[in-house]
Design a protein around this motif. Sequence first.
Motif, PDB file in Angstrom:
ATOM      1  N   TYR A   1      -7.481  -4.272 -58.763  1.00 34.78           N
ATOM      2  CA  TYR A   1      -8.157  -3.223 -59.530  1.00 34.78           C
ATOM      3  C   TYR A   1      -9.408  -2.754 -58.797  1.00 34.78           C
ATOM      4  O   TYR A   1     -10.236  -3.568 -58.385  1.00 34.78           O
ATOM      5  CB  TYR A   1      -8.535  -3.741 -60.915  1.00 34.78           C
ATOM      6  CG  TYR A   1      -7.366  -4.289 -61.696  1.00 34.78           C
ATOM      7  CD1 TYR A   1      -6.434  -3.430 -62.263  1.00 34.78           C
ATOM      8  CD2 TYR A   1      -7.205  -5.665 -61.863  1.00 34.78           C
ATOM      9  CE1 TYR A   1      -5.357  -3.931 -62.985  1.00 34.78           C
ATOM     10  CE2 TYR A   1      -6.130  -6.171 -62.584  1.00 34.78           C
ATOM     11  CZ  TYR A   1      -5.201  -5.294 -63.128  1.00 34.78           C
ATOM     12  OH  TYR A   1      -4.131  -5.793 -63.845  1.00 34.78           O
ATOM     13  N   GLU A   2      -9.517  -1.414 -58.662  1.00 36.36           N
ATOM     14  CA  GLU A   2     -10.770  -0.833 -58.167  1.00 36.36           C
ATOM     15  C   GLU A   2     -11.591  -0.439 -59.395  1.00 36.36           C
ATOM     16  O   GLU A   2     -11.158   0.376 -60.204  1.00 36.36           O
ATOM     17  CB  GLU A   2     -10.515   0.397 -57.296  1.00 36.36           C
ATOM     18  CG  GLU A   2     -11.809   1.020 -56.801  1.00 36.36           C
ATOM     19  CD  GLU A   2     -11.599   2.368 -56.118  1.00 36.36           C
ATOM     20  OE1 GLU A   2     -12.618   2.999 -55.755  1.00 36.36           O
ATOM     21  OE2 GLU A   2     -10.427   2.796 -55.969  1.00 36.36           O
TER      22      GLU A   2
ATOM     23  N   THR B   1      -9.025  -8.924 -58.907  1.00 37.55           N
ATOM     24  CA  THR B   1      -7.679  -9.141 -59.428  1.00 37.55           C
ATOM     25  C   THR B   1      -7.722  -9.393 -60.940  1.00 37.55           C
ATOM     26  O   THR B   1      -6.668  -9.603 -61.562  1.00 37.55           O
ATOM     27  CB  THR B   1      -7.027 -10.354 -58.739  1.00 37.55           C
ATOM     28  OG1 THR B   1      -7.841 -11.515 -58.974  1.00 37.55           O
ATOM     29  CG2 THR B   1      -6.897 -10.119 -57.246  1.00 37.55           C
TER      30      THR B   1
ATOM     31  N   LYS C   1      -8.490  -8.136 -64.716  1.00 38.50           N
ATOM     32  CA  LYS C   1      -8.532  -6.885 -65.482  1.00 38.50           C
ATOM     33  C   LYS C   1      -9.763  -6.907 -66.389  1.00 38.50           C
ATOM     34  O   LYS C   1      -9.794  -7.582 -67.419  1.00 38.50           O
ATOM     35  CB  LYS C   1      -7.257  -6.730 -66.298  1.00 38.50           C
ATOM     36  CG  LYS C   1      -7.036  -5.332 -66.852  1.00 38.50           C
ATOM     37  CD  LYS C   1      -5.665  -5.229 -67.479  1.00 38.50           C
ATOM     38  CE  LYS C   1      -5.399  -3.806 -67.952  1.00 38.50           C
ATOM     39  NZ  LYS C   1      -4.057  -3.655 -68.556  1.00 38.50           N
TER      40      LYS C   1
ATOM     41  N   ILE D   1     -11.781   0.413 -65.197  1.00 39.82           N
ATOM     42  CA  ILE D   1     -10.895   0.408 -64.019  1.00 39.82           C
ATOM     43  C   ILE D   1     -10.664   1.838 -63.552  1.00 39.82           C
ATOM     44  O   ILE D   1     -10.235   2.697 -64.323  1.00 39.82           O
ATOM     45  CB  ILE D   1      -9.557  -0.260 -64.364  1.00 39.82           C
ATOM     46  CG1 ILE D   1      -9.797  -1.730 -64.739  1.00 39.82           C
ATOM     47  CG2 ILE D   1      -8.589  -0.161 -63.178  1.00 39.82           C
ATOM     48  CD1 ILE D   1      -8.569  -2.425 -65.252  1.00 39.82           C
TER      49      ILE D   1
ATOM     50  N   LYS E   1      -8.845   2.490 -60.549  1.00 36.75           N
ATOM     51  CA  LYS E   1      -7.543   2.616 -59.880  1.00 36.75           C
ATOM     52  C   LYS E   1      -6.848   1.266 -59.841  1.00 36.75           C
ATOM     53  O   LYS E   1      -7.498   0.213 -59.725  1.00 36.75           O
ATOM     54  CB  LYS E   1      -7.742   3.142 -58.446  1.00 36.75           C
ATOM     55  CG  LYS E   1      -6.459   3.510 -57.728  1.00 36.75           C
ATOM     56  CD  LYS E   1      -6.787   4.173 -56.381  1.00 36.75           C
ATOM     57  CE  LYS E   1      -5.512   4.667 -55.707  1.00 36.75           C
ATOM     58  NZ  LYS E   1      -5.814   5.347 -54.440  1.00 36.75           N
ATOM     59  N   ILE E   2      -5.519   1.283 -59.936  1.00 38.40           N
ATOM     60  CA  ILE E   2      -4.713   0.070 -59.791  1.00 38.40           C
ATOM     61  C   ILE E   2      -3.921   0.195 -58.485  1.00 38.40           C
ATOM     62  O   ILE E   2      -3.211   1.178 -58.262  1.00 38.40           O
ATOM     63  CB  ILE E   2      -3.751  -0.102 -60.979  1.00 38.40           C
ATOM     64  CG1 ILE E   2      -4.534  -0.193 -62.298  1.00 38.40           C
ATOM     65  CG2 ILE E   2      -2.888  -1.347 -60.785  1.00 38.40           C
ATOM     66  CD1 ILE E   2      -3.643  -0.249 -63.525  1.00 38.40           C
TER      67      ILE E   2
END
Length: 517
Positions: free
Chosen positions: A125-126, A134, A136, A140, A142-143
């Motif tokens: 996750y960015e 990693t 969540k 978020i 971007k994935i």
Amino acid sequence: MYPRLYIAKQLLKDDGVIFVSIDDNEVAQLRILMDEIFGEENFIALAPRKTGAGSAATRSKSELRKLNDYVFIYKKSEFTFKPKLIGVKKFPLKDSFGKYLLAQFQASGSDATRSARPNMFYPIYELEDGTLTTIKKGKIKKIILPNKVNGEDGRWLWNADKFEKDNKRFIHYDNGKIQRKIYFDSSKDNNIYQVEKAWFEQYRNADGTKRFNYLFKPFKALFSNPKPIELIIHLINLINDNNEKNMYILDFFAGSGTTGDAVMQLNAEDNGNRKYILVQLPEEIDKKKNKTAYDFVKNELKIENPTIFDITKERLIRAGEKIQEENKDRPASSKKVKCEGYNGNGEHCPACKGKYTIKIEATKKKDLSNVDFGFKIFETIPNYEGVWENYLFKAEEFDPQLKLFDETELSDEDLKTLLITWKTYDGIPLTKNLKEIDLDGYTGYYFDTKLYLVNKGFTTKSLKRLLEEIDKKKDFNPASIIAFGYNFESKSLREIADNVKSYANKKQIDIDFIARY
């Protein structure tokens, strides 16, 4: 082949390497011989070499076109072969931890799928602040998932725990692309270098023929399929040796002289002092099989009985001259200069051709004055040839007056041959010249601690001068004086022996006197 390979092992240094080129007709038999002589444990590689182009018409439907031969590589038993490492990777980037380069983070290869390593497939996750995780959490942005591999889910190189632990230092992220940082570490060669492949596809017979014809133009087809010098240079460069610029290279089957040509080329490139030894039988050129080569040697070189050796010799001469000619205007060193793109006339600079790249400027001319392009020729002859053919090897009974041969027929060339044989027997390298010593009109020959007296005409005055030279000359210290007994009267031999032993020379050298026959 067996005797030559056996001798080759005896001649090899402990850190020596042998390369043997062979086609597929004998490759299986040669492997057995090499394993027996050098040992299976000293096998390094059987490297295929591409010899020809990939496509050509053939009349026969029953054969496959053969495009390669092979090069066996073996080391000597006492030496752990370490091939020279090539392809130094560049580390163009730098941060607080040091210089680094970027490499892919997604796995590749046969096991690069999720099914192969399930624990290495996970989303990254960015977050809004640009960090990667990693877990969540938060906002978020971007994935990121691994790309597909042959229709399957791909995977990362690390598991999720390692990513969480090391991503801040070892992961580079830019515009949706994740890469690893590999830092420069001189203690880990595998991070910096690559090892050469045992597959030689760029050294083809056509290149060897092109080089040979270039040296012998306008003559062509004098020699079939000479090896390319680039192959020999490549093989020499594979050897990781601290003394590589001074190594000896021996070729048992000199052929057209490719090995000598290659060694001279290498020396010209790096001012090395490598030496080559080429062995070639004086094999007669069959006029019916190669009339072009036969006529060239006979008519151009003016040699009555043309042999392969004559072509070998001529190539070495021409190669030495051509290499010097090609290098006389080459720069010895250069420097990089930022190209401005245009010269003063508003035209594109020829170095960069409008691409605004880096151009190279020479700083000084190449100096080849210390590179040796010469060679000596040594020939082995039976000791019954010429004047020696009357030598009596057997006698029914001992006769002190018996003459084994007529020494009056010995020529200067015969005595020169004798000197070369003696100095080789005494451990003096063939590459070392004997120094002429003037002993009141009589010429002796000296090297290191050995003085040879082979000519006729040695007198009491010569002996007196010899003793004086021992006392006066700093670089003249004969510990052994070796005389050719047939060219001395017995009383002269006794006189030399007695005086040399009884004379108290100022250098206090113990001198042995030896008469040889």
